[in-house]
Design a protein around this motif. Structure first.
Motif: not given
Length: 221
Positions: A46-73
């Motif tokens: 929609a044209g919003v310049p997003v700088a960051s997304n704050q998420v839980q990410f650890s060896l116990l919680d790897r949900r950001p690897l299910n697409g979020m990290l790739q999307c943000c990168q």
């Protein structure tokens, strides 16, 4: 910006309002918190310049690897990770050789869940697989830490930071003392090698969860 219920309309419009405030010089950056891949994509498209997304990410919680990290990168968005040492569950404090129970089962000292933070991250550890896989992971992290002369928490933080291009994830680290500052500075000099990552991955392959996208089970999704 956080949006608890995606069924409530207005999320993109709210984000565009923040973009307008940024354009007027009233705010510096637009950041998101616990937003999933689809929501981040909608807002950025929609044209919003997003700088960051704050998420839980650890060896116990790897949900950001299910697409979020790739999307943000791909979009140049930084991931600000919280819970990367799981409230201390991924630290030297809990490294322990098991004792044998009456019937040969492994026994560990009970975990004192004396803070709301520990209770929250213990819920994540249970989804990871519970006591046994968590303790096994700690043993592997301890071995890697000894090899590099650092702490278990250092290894846990660096693992998160090294994911994908190694330039997208920035952990939010709680510091309660000057000793914590000195300890965490060692993370900047640490580099996990292929054998370290392989040893850690061997344990992670046994994990049961958490599954899904960012903040999914917390939302009841």
């Amino acid at each position: 910006m956080h949006w608890w219920d995606y069924n409530i309309p207005g999320m993109v419009d709210a984000a565009k309002c923040l973009a307008d405030l940024q354009a007027q010089g009233l705010i510096n950056q637009v950041g998101l918190t616990n937003m999933n891949v689809d929501s981040v994509s909608q807002i950025v498209d929609a044209g919003v310049p997003v700088a960051s997304n704050q998420v839980q990410f650890s060896l116990l919680d790897r949900r950001p690897l299910n697409g979020m990290l790739q999307c943000c990168q791909a979009r140049g968005i930084k991931l600000l990770s919280y819970g990367s040492v799981a409230g201390g569950l991924l630290s030297d404090k809990y490294v322990q050789e098991p004792k044998k129970g009456l019937f040969g089962q492994s026994k560990y000292s009970p975990v004192d869940l004396n803070t709301s933070s520990l209770k929250m991250y213990w819920n994540v550890a249970k989804q990871f697989g519970g006591q046994e896989p968590w303790r096994e992971l700690l043993q592997v992290l301890h071995g890697v830490a000894q090899k590099h002369n650092v702490s278990v928490a250092n290894v846990a933080l660096k693992w998160v930071m090294q994911q994908e291009d190694g330039k997208t994830v920035y952990p939010i680290v709680g510091l309660r003392s000057t000793a914590h500052i000195a300890d965490n500075l060692r993370v900047l000099q640490l580099q996990l090698d292929a054998s370290d990552l392989a040893a850690i991955d061997e344990v992670l392959q046994k994990a049961q969860g958490p599954k899904g996208d960012i903040y999914s089970f917390e939302r009841g999704m």
